[in-house]
Scaffold this motif. Structure first.
Motif, PDB file in Angstrom:
ATOM      1  N   ILE A  45       0.861  -1.181   0.000  1.00 50.78           N
ATOM      2  CA  ILE A  45       0.000   0.000   0.000  1.00 50.78           C
ATOM      3  C   ILE A  45       0.899   1.234   0.000  1.00 50.78           C
ATOM      4  N   ALA A  46       0.528   2.238  -0.780  1.00 50.72           N
ATOM      5  CA  ALA A  46       1.286   3.499  -0.840  1.00 50.72           C
ATOM      6  C   ALA A  46       0.401   4.658  -0.401  1.00 50.72           C
ATOM      7  N   LEU A  47       0.992   5.541   0.375  1.00 53.01           N
ATOM      8  CA  LEU A  47       0.332   6.799   0.745  1.00 53.01           C
ATOM      9  C   LEU A  47       1.165   7.951   0.203  1.00 53.01           C
ATOM     10  N   SER A  48       0.520   8.859  -0.499  1.00 50.94           N
ATOM     11  CA  SER A  48       1.197  10.033  -1.057  1.00 50.94           C
ATOM     12  C   SER A  48       0.482  11.293  -0.613  1.00 50.94           C
ATOM     13  N   ILE A  49       1.238  12.255  -0.099  1.00 55.63           N
ATOM     14  CA  ILE A  49       0.734  13.622   0.062  1.00 55.63           C
ATOM     15  C   ILE A  49       1.369  14.411  -1.074  1.00 55.63           C
ATOM     16  N   VAL A  50       0.587  14.677  -2.095  1.00 53.78           N
ATOM     17  CA  VAL A  50       1.089  15.213  -3.352  1.00 53.78           C
ATOM     18  C   VAL A  50       1.305  16.713  -3.218  1.00 53.78           C
ATOM     19  N   GLY A  51       2.466  17.173  -3.665  1.00 54.68           N
ATOM     20  CA  GLY A  51       2.758  18.601  -3.614  1.00 54.68           C
ATOM     21  C   GLY A  51       4.238  18.861  -3.745  1.00 54.68           C
ATOM     22  N   LYS A  52       4.625  20.136  -3.634  1.00 53.21           N
ATOM     23  CA  LYS A  52       6.040  20.481  -3.710  1.00 53.21           C
ATOM     24  C   LYS A  52       6.819  19.877  -2.548  1.00 53.21           C
ATOM     25  N   ASN A  53       6.252  19.955  -1.350  1.00 51.36           N
ATOM     26  CA  ASN A  53       6.862  19.336  -0.178  1.00 51.36           C
ATOM     27  C   ASN A  53       6.121  18.027   0.084  1.00 51.36           C
ATOM     28  N   ASN A  54       6.317  17.061  -0.820  1.00 56.56           N
ATOM     29  CA  ASN A  54       5.500  15.854  -0.808  1.00 56.56           C
ATOM     30  C   ASN A  54       6.034  14.806   0.157  1.00 56.56           C
ATOM     31  N   ILE A  55       5.170  13.843   0.437  1.00 52.43           N
ATOM     32  CA  ILE A  55       5.519  12.694   1.277  1.00 52.43           C
ATOM     33  C   ILE A  55       5.081  11.435   0.553  1.00 52.43           C
ATOM     34  N   LEU A  56       5.919  10.424   0.571  1.00 50.39           N
ATOM     35  CA  LEU A  56       5.579   9.117   0.017  1.00 50.39           C
ATOM     36  C   LEU A  56       5.936   8.047   1.038  1.00 50.39           C
ATOM     37  N   LYS A  57       4.959   7.185   1.367  1.00 50.46           N
ATOM     38  CA  LYS A  57       5.167   6.091   2.305  1.00 50.46           C
ATOM     39  C   LYS A  57       4.674   4.790   1.687  1.00 50.46           C
ATOM     40  N   LEU A  58       5.404   3.699   1.962  1.00 55.43           N
ATOM     41  CA  LEU A  58       5.001   2.365   1.521  1.00 55.43           C
ATOM     42  C   LEU A  58       4.923   1.444   2.731  1.00 55.43           C
ATOM     43  N   THR A  59       3.912   0.567   2.719  1.00 58.26           N
ATOM     44  CA  THR A  59       3.773  -0.399   3.811  1.00 58.26           C
ATOM     45  C   THR A  59       3.112  -1.664   3.275  1.00 58.26           C
ATOM     46  N   LYS A  60       2.961  -2.661   4.159  1.00 60.85           N
ATOM     47  CA  LYS A  60       2.293  -3.917   3.798  1.00 60.85           C
ATOM     48  C   LYS A  60       1.130  -4.176   4.749  1.00 60.85           C
ATOM     49  N   THR A  61       0.163  -4.939   4.261  1.00 57.21           N
ATOM     50  CA  THR A  61      -0.981  -5.313   5.090  1.00 57.21           C
ATOM     51  C   THR A  61      -0.632  -6.505   5.975  1.00 57.21           C
ATOM     52  N   ASN A 101      -3.853  17.212  -0.895  1.00 52.29           N
ATOM     53  CA  ASN A 101      -3.961  16.251  -1.995  1.00 52.29           C
ATOM     54  C   ASN A 101      -3.352  14.921  -1.550  1.00 52.29           C
ATOM     55  N   ILE A 102      -4.188  14.087  -0.935  1.00 50.84           N
ATOM     56  CA  ILE A 102      -3.728  12.818  -0.350  1.00 50.84           C
ATOM     57  C   ILE A 102      -4.279  11.667  -1.186  1.00 50.84           C
ATOM     58  N   VAL A 103      -3.411  10.719  -1.508  1.00 47.26           N
ATOM     59  CA  VAL A 103      -3.803   9.549  -2.297  1.00 47.26           C
ATOM     60  C   VAL A 103      -3.271   8.303  -1.609  1.00 47.26           C
ATOM     61  N   VAL A 104      -4.161   7.322  -1.393  1.00 46.04           N
ATOM     62  CA  VAL A 104      -3.768   6.016  -0.868  1.00 46.04           C
ATOM     63  C   VAL A 104      -4.137   4.986  -1.929  1.00 46.04           C
ATOM     64  N   GLN A 105      -3.178   4.163  -2.321  1.00 43.74           N
ATOM     65  CA  GLN A 105      -3.443   3.207  -3.400  1.00 43.74           C
ATOM     66  C   GLN A 105      -2.759   1.873  -3.142  1.00 43.74           C
ATOM     67  N   ILE A 106      -3.329   0.842  -3.731  1.00 47.14           N
ATOM     68  CA  ILE A 106      -2.750  -0.505  -3.659  1.00 47.14           C
ATOM     69  C   ILE A 106      -1.757  -0.665  -4.800  1.00 47.14           C
ATOM     70  N   ILE A 107      -0.542  -1.120  -4.472  1.00 44.83           N
ATOM     71  CA  ILE A 107       0.510  -1.296  -5.479  1.00 44.83           C
ATOM     72  C   ILE A 107       0.681  -2.798  -5.738  1.00 44.83           C
ATOM     73  N   GLU A 108      -0.198  -3.338  -6.546  1.00 45.76           N
ATOM     74  CA  GLU A 108      -0.171  -4.757  -6.896  1.00 45.76           C
ATOM     75  C   GLU A 108      -0.635  -4.915  -8.341  1.00 45.76           C
ATOM     76  N   ASP A 109      -0.178  -6.001  -8.994  1.00 45.69           N
ATOM     77  CA  ASP A 109      -0.581  -6.230 -10.383  1.00 45.69           C
ATOM     78  C   ASP A 109      -2.086  -6.458 -10.504  1.00 45.69           C
ATOM     79  N   ASN A 110      -2.666  -7.116  -9.500  1.00 44.84           N
ATOM     80  CA  ASN A 110      -4.103  -7.408  -9.543  1.00 44.84           C
ATOM     81  C   ASN A 110      -4.894  -6.467  -8.630  1.00 44.84           C
ATOM     82  N   LYS A 111      -4.497  -5.206  -8.577  1.00 41.47           N
ATOM     83  CA  LYS A 111      -5.108  -4.256  -7.646  1.00 41.47           C
ATOM     84  C   LYS A 111      -6.596  -4.047  -7.903  1.00 41.47           C
ATOM     85  N   GLN A 112      -7.067  -4.343  -9.119  1.00 44.49           N
ATOM     86  CA  GLN A 112      -8.491  -4.200  -9.419  1.00 44.49           C
ATOM     87  C   GLN A 112      -9.354  -5.144  -8.600  1.00 44.49           C
ATOM     88  N   ASP A 113      -8.732  -6.176  -8.016  1.00 43.22           N
ATOM     89  CA  ASP A 113      -9.493  -7.151  -7.225  1.00 43.22           C
ATOM     90  C   ASP A 113      -9.767  -6.661  -5.807  1.00 43.22           C
TER      91      ASP A 113
END
Length: 575
Positions: free
Chosen positions: A262-278, A296-308
């Motif tokens: 799982i990735a968390l991004s705070i999008v911007g000039k002073n951005n933050i990117l974090k990765l973790t596992k379930t 501007n915060i985005v949390v997304q699943i980083i997997e090939d089958n993320k649509q599932d």
């Protein structure tokens, strides 16, 4: 020895976080033991207890050890709520603590009714009591634009001109009488190292004479603090020991939810990117060590089958305010004149807000997660190309792209020419991980400010990559077109930004022609007494009357401090 105990405790708590996250329940004895070690409480200091519409509530939070009042070393996040007499929340603030303290403010809007309110302060861990712990402080708000006569009692408070002293610490004032716009300066003196190392705030405000602050000691205030360690072990909040915690859960109809990235991004000039596992139940935690007020915060699943998968963020815990009691609002006929004077003053001050506004302090933490390992390409230093394909080919050395039908891939050459990893590169735009590169290559490079490249195998969070290519836009406003249940744009409570509060400067006739109707002459949420040569300096306003200079806080050993001295500001036209 204290430092060793602190390190052992932190290790113990971090271990507890990992264990508790993997289990649904912990024994009450385990949680009680942790509560004894954290032993936290909150205290709130404000610039006043009564406010009119258009005025600003200024406050400082102290996170302290419950038994000693010494600044707590543990929780890094505190929360503050304003609750009305119907026990409904007006606002919630999230604050990063530094050395157990934080400060912010709230502008009183016209939407609030006249009445009694409560300021509520707490940390995440304090919410875990079955009878929830929190600090509460009475606040009175008057809205002259909305008449409300209920709960008005004719009662005047004690004489506001009474000074309050402390034998260990005092004000050193050259004079107690000044004229409008005079420069006022004084020292805070103490011969005790304990009080010199204390943590204090200073407020200079016109005394209203009816609802002025009466706080003299932290222990005299009404505090919802339980004496027992009765922890709710079925549903509890993790202590925020390293920073802000953002947690959530993924779900799937048939796919495995364990060990998904799982990735968390705070999008911007002073951005933050974090990765973790379930974990085994699909739960995940992000820990943000630094304050970032980006929206501007985005949390997304980083997997090939993320649509599932579907993803959701945990909601904040509701607090039970059923035990709150509100005193009657206390005014008398003399207070009407005070209201009229303050209302006119606030209207004039707000009319000049654009000239007198406070400054939001920029974050000093601008180093990206890959630190200083990258090679940087600022595109304005090169010939600008119309497409992303040409830009990467002609400008970004050590990076190549491939296109197979409509699909793109980016490869970063290793430092070792004889070694090439099969791992993909990490592609980031303004802190947002981009997996579908079609949208990146459709993006106009004229909006790109710079591109940073990191070579070699890079391990970040729960995943490894063959290099990093990080794009930074000119405005830090990249928006992905990606949609689905596997990506979420949550509306999270943002931490409060740090501010430098406006102070007029009348030296050399600067600001001379601008009206000055401040009732709050000075607000210093952090006072340093280590420099014996430093004076506190500020200017009187055009509003004459008696002003309270108040210092409030705790000594280094946890002794509560509250001292007050009255100064008189005379109308300069009458001198």
């Amino acid at each position: 020895m204290d430092r060793l105990i602190h390190i052992v405790l932190i290790a113990f708590i971090v271990s507890f976080q990992q264990i508790s996250f993997a289990q649904k329940n912990n024994t009450a004895s385990e949680l009680d033991e942790i509560d004894k070690k954290l032993n936290e409480s909150i205290y709130i200091s404000t610039n006043a207890n009564s406010f009119l519409t258009g005025e600003t509530l200024l406050y400082k939070i102290f996170c302290i050890e419950k038994s000693t009042n010494i600044a707590s070393k543990y929780s890094k996040i505190a929360y503050l709520q304003l609750v009305d007499s119907n026990k409904k929340t007006v606002f919630v603030h999230k604050l990063f603590l530094e050395n157990g303290t934080a400060n912010s403010d709230y502008f009183i809007p016209t939407t609030l009714e006249t009445g009694n309110y409560k300021l509520i302060g707490y940390t995440n861990w304090m919410l875990n009591k079955k009878a929830v712990e929190y600090f509460d402080l009475d606040i009175y708000i008057v809205n002259p634009y909305k008449e409300k006569s209920t709960n008005i009692i004719s009662q005047k408070e004690s004489n506001p001109s009474e000074n309050i002293t402390n034998e260990n610490i005092s004000f050193d004032l050259k004079s107690k009488t000044y004229s409008n716009r005079d420069l006022i300066h004084f020292k805070i003196t103490t011969t005790s190292e304990e009080f010199k190392q204390g943590n204090y705030s200073v407020s200079v405000r016109k005394a209203d004479g009816f609802l002025s602050q009466k706080k003299t000691n932290f222990n005299d205030l009404k505090t919802n603090r339980n004496s027992t360690t009765d922890i709710n072990n079925t549903e509890f909040s993790l202590p925020e020991l390293r920073g802000e915690i953002i947690s959530g859960k993924i779900s799937a109809t048939s796919a495995e939810v364990k060990n998904k990235k799982i990735a968390l991004s705070i999008v911007g000039k002073n951005n933050i990117l974090k990765l973790t596992k379930t974990d085994a139940e699909g739960k995940f935690i992000f820990n943000l060590e630094k304050s970032n007020s980006g929206s501007n915060i985005v949390v997304q699943i980083i997997e090939d089958n993320k649509q599932d998968y579907s993803i959701e963020i945990d909601k904040t815990k509701n607090i039970d305010f059923s035990n709150l009691t509100f005193p009657s609002l206390q005014f008398n006929s003399e207070f009407k004149q005070n209201i009229s004077e303050r209302l006119i003053s606030s209207q004039i001050e707000n009319a000049y807000y654009s000239i007198k506004k406070d400054s939001i302090l920029a974050s000093t933490d601008t180093v990206p997660f890959y630190n200083k390992l990258s090679t940087e390409f600022k595109l304005d230093l090169f010939t600008r190309f119309p497409t992303m394909e040409e830009t990467i080919t002609e400008v970004v050395k050590g990076v190549v792209f491939a296109k197979n039908k409509n699909n793109y891939s980016i490869h970063v050459y290793d430092y070792d020419p004889n070694y090439e990893s099969e791992l993909p590169a990490l592609i980031v735009v303004d802190g947002l991980i981009i997996e579908d590169l079609k949208e990146l290559f459709a993006y106009s490079p004229k909006n790109i400010h710079k591109i940073n490249v990191v070579k070699g195998i890079y391990y970040y969070g729960a995943k490894s990559f063959n290099g990093i290519v990080a794009f930074t836009t000119k405005n830090g406003d990249y928006e992905t077109k990606l949609k689905g249940n596997f990506i979420l744009r949550p509306e999270l409570l943002k931490p409060q930004s740090k501010k430098e509060y406006f102070q007029p400067d009348y030296a050399n006739n600067k600001n001379e022609r601008i009206p000055d109707y401040r009732h709050q002459l000075l607000w210093l949420p952090k006072v340093d007494l280590n420099n014996p040569e430093s004076d506190l300096k500020f200017y009187a306003s055009d509003v004459s009357g008696k002003y309270e200079i108040i210092l409030e806080g705790f000594s280094a050993n946890g002794k509560a401090v509250f001292i007050k001295e009255i100064i008189d500001i005379k109308d300069s036209n009458l001198n």
